[in-house]
Write a protein that holds these residues in place. Structure first.
Motif, short mmCIF file in Angstrom:
data_model
loop_
_atom_site.label_atom_id
_atom_site.label_comp_id
_atom_site.label_asym_id
_atom_site.label_seq_id
_atom_site.Cartn_x
_atom_site.Cartn_y
_atom_site.Cartn_z
N LEU A 324 0.86 -1.18 0.00
CA LEU A 324 0.00 0.00 0.00
C LEU A 324 0.90 1.23 0.00
O LEU A 324 1.77 1.38 0.87
N ILE A 325 0.73 2.09 -1.01
CA ILE A 325 1.44 3.37 -1.07
C ILE A 325 0.54 4.43 -0.44
O ILE A 325 -0.65 4.52 -0.77
N ILE A 326 1.09 5.24 0.45
CA ILE A 326 0.29 6.15 1.26
C ILE A 326 0.85 7.56 1.15
O ILE A 326 2.07 7.76 1.29
N ARG A 327 -0.02 8.54 0.88
CA ARG A 327 0.33 9.95 0.93
C ARG A 327 -0.49 10.58 2.06
O ARG A 327 -1.64 10.95 1.87
N ASP A 328 0.11 10.66 3.23
CA ASP A 328 -0.61 11.16 4.40
C ASP A 328 0.43 11.57 5.43
O ASP A 328 1.25 10.75 5.86
N THR A 329 0.43 12.83 5.82
CA THR A 329 1.47 13.33 6.72
C THR A 329 1.42 12.67 8.10
O THR A 329 2.46 12.37 8.68
N ALA A 330 0.21 12.45 8.62
CA ALA A 330 0.09 11.85 9.95
C ALA A 330 0.61 10.42 9.95
O ALA A 330 1.36 10.01 10.87
N PHE A 331 0.24 9.63 8.94
CA PHE A 331 0.72 8.25 8.89
C PHE A 331 2.22 8.21 8.69
O PHE A 331 2.93 7.44 9.36
N ALA A 332 2.74 9.04 7.78
CA ALA A 332 4.19 9.06 7.53
C ALA A 332 4.95 9.44 8.79
O ALA A 332 6.00 8.87 9.09
N ALA A 333 4.41 10.39 9.56
CA ALA A 333 5.07 10.80 10.80
C ALA A 333 5.09 9.67 11.82
O ALA A 333 6.09 9.46 12.52
N THR A 334 3.99 8.92 11.90
CA THR A 334 3.92 7.80 12.84
C THR A 334 4.93 6.72 12.48
O THR A 334 5.66 6.22 13.35
#
Length: 416
Positions: A324-334
């Motif tokens: 799964l490729i994800i573009r999301d600042t909160a998820f990337a930070a976690t």
């Protein structure tokens, strides 16, 4: 048409089996229409048995349930384990089963390595965690460090549709869930979060390099930071070059690999690349607390991936994989904070190689071995009888007939 980018997703990082298995079991327990599951390894142990019971319970209350396991990774499942599922109405399929030769598994290549779960087209799971007690940290020092992502919203419907297509492709046998999500399932995305997500898969047909392509796009576009945590790291020429180029242009490139591997050859192959990577400015961290099984990465502040694909020849050129490729600042930070914590608490950084410290012959040997390993997928493709098959156990033909030599084998179907 394959999966596409979606927005409005809720994304939750799950670390190891302690977080992953309870969430999957809870989703199955609440299923109303369908449960679709693919996994490389399903063991008959204290993790596999509760999953089996949950799938049986769902099927008995009228939920359409389909389970696909790999014939190599799950070769030791007993007739009783599988027949109980089939009897309850679960559509069970074994990917590329093969009879043993002198007790050895012979179906080594082109494995179903995906780990996907979709429930009611409203919640799905993607990652690298197999259904095994080995993914519970409490099981001991050889427990694997790994990750998965739980997604709710439109991306969950895309994952459901992908699994549904995989079930129905070239399958004249029983059909599992309905053709597409019901209207009320489609509306579930209205309650989901802002995250953008894309399911990317690799197969041996039209999507041979899709996962590699997404990595390349992200690495080449990196501006500040790149963190890759990968269990089996032996990337292709283009990925290796992109990683080194990123470091040379000033990106803080951090690579987390196994320092306490479950297979020693893994460390030996990565060792060959250390000098080349360090010379380019890549920082290398060996995870030493337990075997690393994760396949995750973060780029800058808003790009991340979690999945089943290693950056090695088997995953990039032979196996069936899903990330799964994800573009999301909160998820990337976690995810970034989790990996930084791992580097600080459980890793040893590999020191830079002093100038002139590496003998010329060692560089030549590394190049030769690396090129040989990179050609390995092509050589494996020449081997006979490697076309994957799907076997559907039936009650009148024991599920383990492919292992025990039952005279009337179950039906086989070509794999998509």
């Amino acid at each position: 048409m394959g999966p596409t980018w979606t927005t409005g997703n809720q994304l939750r990082l799950l670390e190891n089996g302690e977080e992953y298995f309870p969430r999957v079991l809870a989703a199955i327990a609440g299923a109303q229409q369908s449960v679709l599951l693919e996994t490389f390894i399903l063991f008959d142990d204290e993790v596999g048995q509760p999953l089996r019971d949950a799938l049986i319970a769902a099927a008995r209350r009228g939920v359409s349930v389909a389970l696909t396991v790999d014939g190599f990774g799950s070769a030791d499942l007993s007739p009783a384990f599988l027949s109980g599922l089939v009897e309850a109405g679960v559509v069970v399929r074994l990917f590329s089963p093969r009879r043993r030769l002198v007790g050895m598994r012979t179906n080594l290549f082109r494995r179903l390595h995906r780990k996907l779960v979709a429930v009611d087209a409203s919640v799905a799971f993607v990652g690298g965690i197999n259904v095994s007690v080995q993914h519970l940290i409490d099981s001991g020092p050889l427990a694997k460090q790994d990750y998965a992502v739980e997604v709710r919203g439109p991306a969950a419907r895309e994952i459901h549709a992908f699994l549904l297509d995989a079930i129905h492709a070239n399958s004249p046998g029983p059909k599992a869930p309905p053709q597409r999500p019901a209207r009320r399932m489609r509306e579930a995305g209205a309650l989901a979060g802002p995250g953008a997500a894309l399911l990317v898969t690799r197969d041996n047909d039209r999507h041979r390099r899709d996962i590699e392509r997404q990595y390349l796009l992200a690495i080449r576009g990196a501006e500040r930071e790149l963190i890759i945590a990968n269990a089996y790291f032996l990337p292709g020429y283009r990925l290796l070059q992109a990683i080194c180029d990123a470091a040379r242009r000033g990106v803080d490139v951090q690579l987390i690999v196994q320092g306490n591997p479950d297979m020693m050859w893994v460390k030996r192959t990565v060792d060959m690349l250390y000098a080349h990577l360090r010379e380019a400015g890549v920082r290398i961290f060996e995870y030493c607390e337990r075997p690393l099984h994760g396949k995750v990465a973060v780029v800058d502040d808003d790009w991340a991936t979690v999945g089943s694909s290693n950056l090695d020849p088997l995953s990039l050129f032979l196996n069936l994989e899903a990330n799964l490729i994800i573009r999301d600042t909160a998820f990337a930070a976690t995810l970034k904070q989790n990996l930084r914590t791992r580097m600080e608490s459980s890793c040893q950084e590999v020191p830079a190689t002093p100038d002139g410290a590496r003998p010329r012959w060692q560089g030549l040997a590394t190049a030769l071995v690396f090129h040989a390993l990179r050609r390995f997928p092509a050589w494996a493709g020449w081997l006979p009888a490697h076309t994957p098959k799907l076997l559907t156990p039936t009650l009148d033909a024991p599920p383990s007939g492919w292992q025990s030599g039952v005279a009337t084998p179950p039906r086989e179907q070509d794999c998509p």
